[in-house]
Design an enzyme around this catalytic site. Structure first.
Site, PDB file in Angstrom:
ATOM      1  N   THR A 262      22.167 -43.186  14.465  1.00 20.40           N
ATOM      2  CA  THR A 262      21.264 -44.160  13.850  1.00 20.40           C
ATOM      3  C   THR A 262      20.142 -43.458  13.105  1.00 20.40           C
ATOM      4  O   THR A 262      19.792 -43.826  11.975  1.00 20.40           O
ATOM      5  CB  THR A 262      20.691 -45.088  14.922  1.00 20.40           C
ATOM      6  OG1 THR A 262      21.761 -45.749  15.602  1.00 20.40           O
ATOM      7  CG2 THR A 262      19.764 -46.119  14.312  1.00 20.40           C
TER       8      THR A 262
ATOM      9  N   LYS B 156      18.523 -54.746   7.686  1.00 21.34           N
ATOM     10  CA  LYS B 156      19.049 -53.494   8.207  1.00 21.34           C
ATOM     11  C   LYS B 156      19.797 -52.704   7.144  1.00 21.34           C
ATOM     12  O   LYS B 156      19.805 -51.480   7.173  1.00 21.34           O
ATOM     13  CB  LYS B 156      19.973 -53.768   9.393  1.00 21.34           C
ATOM     14  CG  LYS B 156      19.261 -54.364  10.595  1.00 21.34           C
ATOM     15  CD  LYS B 156      20.222 -54.555  11.757  1.00 21.34           C
ATOM     16  CE  LYS B 156      19.497 -55.108  12.978  1.00 21.34           C
ATOM     17  NZ  LYS B 156      20.417 -55.308  14.130  1.00 21.34           N
TER      18      LYS B 156
ATOM     19  N   HIS C 193      31.477 -49.418  15.110  1.00 26.54           N
ATOM     20  CA  HIS C 193      31.740 -48.023  15.505  1.00 26.54           C
ATOM     21  C   HIS C 193      33.223 -47.698  15.340  1.00 26.54           C
ATOM     22  O   HIS C 193      33.910 -47.309  16.299  1.00 26.54           O
ATOM     23  CB  HIS C 193      31.288 -47.769  16.947  1.00 26.54           C
ATOM     24  CG  HIS C 193      29.803 -47.754  17.124  1.00 26.54           C
ATOM     25  ND1 HIS C 193      28.998 -46.719  16.716  1.00 26.54           N
ATOM     26  CD2 HIS C 193      28.961 -48.684  17.658  1.00 26.54           C
ATOM     27  CE1 HIS C 193      27.736 -46.974  16.999  1.00 26.54           C
ATOM     28  NE2 HIS C 193      27.682 -48.170  17.564  1.00 26.54           N
TER      29      HIS C 193
ATOM     30  N   ARG D  51      27.237 -34.586  19.957  1.00 25.78           N
ATOM     31  CA  ARG D  51      26.170 -34.371  20.931  1.00 25.78           C
ATOM     32  C   ARG D  51      26.744 -33.779  22.207  1.00 25.78           C
ATOM     33  O   ARG D  51      27.948 -33.893  22.466  1.00 25.78           O
ATOM     34  CB  ARG D  51      25.452 -35.699  21.231  1.00 25.78           C
ATOM     35  CG  ARG D  51      24.209 -35.570  22.096  1.00 25.78           C
ATOM     36  CD  ARG D  51      23.580 -36.923  22.349  1.00 25.78           C
ATOM     37  NE  ARG D  51      22.385 -36.832  23.182  1.00 25.78           N
ATOM     38  CZ  ARG D  51      21.671 -37.864  23.587  1.00 25.78           C
ATOM     39  NH1 ARG D  51      22.022 -39.101  23.219  1.00 25.78           N
ATOM     40  NH2 ARG D  51      20.605 -37.711  24.349  1.00 25.78           N
TER      41      ARG D  51
ATOM     42  N   TYR E  54      13.867 -34.018  18.712  1.00 23.97           N
ATOM     43  CA  TYR E  54      13.376 -34.720  19.901  1.00 23.97           C
ATOM     44  C   TYR E  54      14.055 -34.121  21.133  1.00 23.97           C
ATOM     45  O   TYR E  54      15.277 -34.247  21.307  1.00 23.97           O
ATOM     46  CB  TYR E  54      13.679 -36.216  19.813  1.00 23.97           C
ATOM     47  CG  TYR E  54      12.964 -36.919  18.697  1.00 23.97           C
ATOM     48  CD1 TYR E  54      11.616 -37.256  18.794  1.00 23.97           C
ATOM     49  CD2 TYR E  54      13.619 -37.246  17.515  1.00 23.97           C
ATOM     50  CE1 TYR E  54      10.950 -37.894  17.756  1.00 23.97           C
ATOM     51  CE2 TYR E  54      12.960 -37.881  16.479  1.00 23.97           C
ATOM     52  CZ  TYR E  54      11.630 -38.202  16.601  1.00 23.97           C
ATOM     53  OH  TYR E  54      10.974 -38.829  15.572  1.00 23.97           O
TER      54      TYR E  54
END
EC number: 2.8.2.-
Length: 620
Positions: free
Chosen positions: A240, A263, A290, A336, A470
């Site tokens: 995102t 959006k 997705h 990830r 982050y």
């Protein structure tokens, strides 16, 4: 029985002072408490009538105490009366020493007095220092006109200007974010923004051997043509955030139009009403929520061609479809760490996420309820504990990244009875590795700056603001023990192997691109040097030709040999090349270069040579 002399002296009446002798004062500095008590115990004595407090106008000294304390208890008075004869037996010097020793043990009062006096002295000295500083600064202003009305206004204006500057500085550079206020910005060199984002060194030992074609990723993306970037968004991988970067943070000739409250953004090609980006924030979930690699490669060509309502192509046309997609469609994705991604998806499911809108279309049809059962019976799976989330054998969170990147038609889609489980896992893993390697680009959530760098080098598109790393997420806040972590790794063993492969390929591509960038910069410097050398030779030949045209007879008489000029030119060229090489290595200044070139050329250096040497030094 005879008493000792000291005892007799103790019971004698007090002696009267002699005539002319100074009267004895009642100052508390001269008498101890024991003497006051002895004097008060004698009836009719003068000390008995002395007040407990000092006379008016007499303050307590540093160790002073009142002559008479408050009334004590009976026991203490009896003890004092019993100890009085004993103190009376001592001499006056010995009694004074005992009293001083008793005073020394009163450390609390001594420390308080010292602290009070020290603070007072410090404040007094600070006051004098500040007064001297202000007198030095504002002394000239005060001396002019003896601080009249104009001087007061000027001083007030300076103070107001100073306060305004402080307020503006706080707004412009809040906290420690201003680089001008950091000493490191002046003392230390600029830190590499792509180094050690995950607290690891930039150099690493590769595990896999990749070819130059696997490492070199540079797409000649034509945004004005028919090229299309297709973003494969895997759940809980930071897709995102990356998708927002694609529509809001890229420098384009015609940026995407993003309206408040919507959006999706409109990302058209320059001068056309066609999109160049196929993602969640540009075209929406056109191929399902997705959609995986199997769905996208079947759906994207149909959506782009305007055939949204047509059926998907059969599987026998997949080879031609992939070839068509390889020409115009550039697939990208983000991966990830499997354990962090799994925990993040569990926390997301706890909050009520289900992804029921996902189609899971494979080979032209969605899976049946027998092929893909649900892990929960209600509307959602909110509030499920981690153990229940891990115990479901049909949970799509297990090895999700491998399933999203592999070609499911090779294993019969979601039908687990087509082939054994071990063979199925092997085929899925190899297919995911192959598709990932041949994608135009993929990034890693743990390396945001490197992801930005590789995307910019791959598509020749620059971002406006840098990516932010982050390190604290919802998954990092979940505390798990070693046993649960090993179980999560076991449930995602295919994702663990795929991520290790992807990380190795990602870092090798990054190092390859950085080395290639350094080589290109070195090649440009060499080309610039060659250009300057050629310009030098051209200037020398022009000056020599002009000299021969002006004095042809003189040149012939001085140089009877026709090859002498050629040899002289070659020697001169070699000497110039050698001088330039030495100057670039030793970094000599302009004056030394002029002197050396003048000596070697015997004073025949032209103005063009001097201009060239100056240009070399300026370029360096």
């Amino acid at each position: 029985m005879a008493l000792p002399a000291c005892a007799v002296r103790a019971f004698e009446p007090p002696r009267q002072p002699e005539r002319g002798a100074p009267a004895r004062t009642t100052c508390p500095r001269r008498h101890s408490r024991v003497e006051a008590e002895l004097a008060a115990s004698r009836p009719g004595s003068v000390a008995a009538s002395v007040r407990a407090d000092p006379p008016r106008g007499v303050s307590h000294g540093f160790h002073s105490r009142p002559l008479l304390d408050k009334p004590r208890k009976a026991s203490s008075s009896l003890a004092g009366a019993a100890c009085a004869p004993l103190f009376a037996l001592l001499s006056r010097g010995r009694r004074r020493r005992m009293h001083v020793l008793r005073r020394r043990w009163d450390l609390g009062s001594l420390c308080r007095v010292l602290l009070t006096r020290g603070l007072a002295a410090l404040g007094h000295s600070l006051k004098h220092v500040l007064g001297a500083i202000f007198s030095k600064i504002f002394g000239p202003l005060a001396s002019v006109g003896n601080m009249d009305e104009k001087s007061n206004k000027l001083l007030l204006a300076l103070v107001m200007l100073f306060l305004f500057a402080v307020i503006v500085l706080q707004y412009v550079c809040p906290g420690t974010e201003c680089q001008l206020l950091r000493l490191q910005a002046f003392s230390s060199p600029v830190r590499d923004p792509y180094r050690s984002e995950d607290e690891s060194s930039a150099r690493f030992v590769p595990r896999y051997n990749f070819t130059r074609g696997d490492l070199l990723r540079k797409v000649d993306f034509d945004i004005k043509g028919d090229d299309l970037i297709v973003f494969l968004h895997i759940q809980k991988t930071g897709g995102t955030t990356f998708g927002r970067h694609l529509v809001r943070n890229i420098q384009l000739e015609q940026p995407c139009e993003c309206r408040v409250g919507q959006k999706k953004c409109t990302c058209h090609r320059p001068g056309k009403r066609e999109t160049w980006l196929f993602s969640r924030f540009s075209t929406g979930w056109s191929c399902g929520l997705h959609a995986d690699w199997t769905e996208l490669t079947s759906c994207v060509p149909s959506v782009v061609d305007g055939k949204r309502d047509a059926r998907l192509r059969p599987s026998r046309w997949r080879i031609f479809q992939i070839l068509d997609a390889a020409r115009n469609f550039h697939y990208i994705t983000i991966l990830r760490d499997p354990v962090s991604r799994y925990l993040s998806e569990w926390r997301h499911v706890q909050r009520g996420a289900t992804w029921k809108a996902s189609l899971h279309v494979c080979d032209g049809r969605p899976p049946t309820s027998e092929e893909l059962p649900s892990c929960y019976t209600g509307d959602d799976w909110s509030g499920c504990p981690l153990k229940e989330f891990m115990d479901c054998p049909y949970n799509l969170a297990n090895n999700r990244q491998v399933r999203m990147l592999s070609d499911l038609t090779l294993v019969g889609c979601y039908n687990l009875s087509v082939m054994p489980e071990k063979q199925r896992n092997k085929v899925l893993l190899e297919s995911a590795k192959s598709n990932l390697k041949h994608m135009a680009f993929f990034g890693l959530t743990e390396f945001q700056r490197k992801t930005q760098y590789l995307f910019e080098k791959t598509f020749n598109m620059n971002f406006i603001s840098p990516f932010t790393q982050y390190n604290t997420t919802r998954a990092s806040s979940v505390e798990i023990n070693e046993e649960i972590q090993k179980r999560i790794e076991g449930l995602n063993f295919l994702d663990m192997e795929l991520y290790s492969y992807a990380k190795d390929l990602f870092l090798q591509r990054y190092q390859f691109m950085r080395q290639k960038e350094h080589q290109e910069a070195r090649r440009k410097r060499q080309e610039q040097r060659k250009f300057l050398k050629g310009r030098l030779l051209q200037t020398h030949f022009q000056s020599q030709g002009q000299g021969q045209s002006q004095n042809p007879n003189q040149n012939q008489s001085q140089n009877p040999n026709p090859n002498a000029n050629q040899n002289l030119t070659q020697n001169l060229t070699q000497n110039l090349m050698q001088n330039l090489t030495q100057s670039s290595r030793q970094k000599e200044n302009q004056e030394s270069l002029k002197q050396n070139s003048g000596k070697e050329q015997n004073g025949n250096t032209s103005n063009g040579t001097n201009d060239y040497i100056g240009s070399v030094e300026k370029w360096r």
